[in-house]
Scaffold this active site. Sequence first.
Site, PDB file in Angstrom:
ATOM      1  N   ASP A   1      21.996  43.923 -53.112  1.00 23.63           N
ATOM      2  CA  ASP A   1      22.514  42.577 -52.921  1.00 23.63           C
ATOM      3  C   ASP A   1      21.618  41.630 -53.694  1.00 23.63           C
ATOM      4  O   ASP A   1      20.406  41.564 -53.450  1.00 23.63           O
ATOM      5  CB  ASP A   1      22.512  42.197 -51.436  1.00 23.63           C
TER       6      ASP A   1
ATOM      7  N   ASP B   1      35.559  42.426 -46.593  1.00 24.67           N
ATOM      8  CA  ASP B   1      34.627  42.051 -45.524  1.00 24.67           C
ATOM      9  C   ASP B   1      35.448  41.616 -44.317  1.00 24.67           C
ATOM     10  O   ASP B   1      36.410  40.851 -44.458  1.00 24.67           O
ATOM     11  CB  ASP B   1      33.733  40.893 -45.969  1.00 24.67           C
TER      12      ASP B   1
END
Length: 252
Positions: free
Chosen positions: A11, A130
């Site tokens: 990330d 998500d």
Amino acid sequence: MLTKRIIPCLDMHNGRVVKGINFENLTDAGDPIELAKYYSFENADEIVFLDISATTEARKTMVDVIARAAEQVFIPLTVGGGIRELEDITALLNAGADKVSINSAAFKNPDLVKQAASKFDSYRIIVAIDVKKNAQGGYDVCINGGKQNTGADAIEWAKKAVSLGAGELLVTNIDTDGTKNGYDIELLKRITEAVDVPVIASGGAGEMEHFKQALTEGNCDAVLAASLFHYGILTISDVKKYLNKEGIPVRL
């Protein structure tokens, strides 16, 4: 039999690898190129780079980082974050990415998935989903780095994304992300039963058994983890040895 894949996720924020809990409270986890080289040496099957703030900051993703990584890392690279049009995908693939992961832009403009799959081939197009569990026991699609709950049903969106040409799905429950309490097996089962493309489990790995559960009970084709690997709690090699002993096919 196809081998299951173990994928570390980098990330990225401001050029550095970060990790948080529930997409919040980010802490620095290192240099992306050095980590990518380490994971390649550790026998990772792929590496995912996610520019987690590109969409919310309305900027392009990190083409330069991918170009440098592709020069030094010789396993498949997937890149996501800030992809909004075909030109973004072209730039990343030309820089050395093997696949791209599209999240918010795919939901806002589903035709982008169809166009991308047609131009670049489905296997290079991953749709990332998500989600958050709702009060009714279903799962809502969240976009813009998890900050916007669309209210759309995640299972239905998964099926639509595949029908548009997505060759793979990357599924993360925001509520389990970074908690180390395990993947959301119920969510993974619902999605793998609904689609006929590979599904990558993401969000919540904390111990060896969690990987096994996602691959067996969740019926996923790959498992993704971040902080466990970044901070040396587990190594990819150790996870693969464990899975192999448990009878799960992996590339050793």
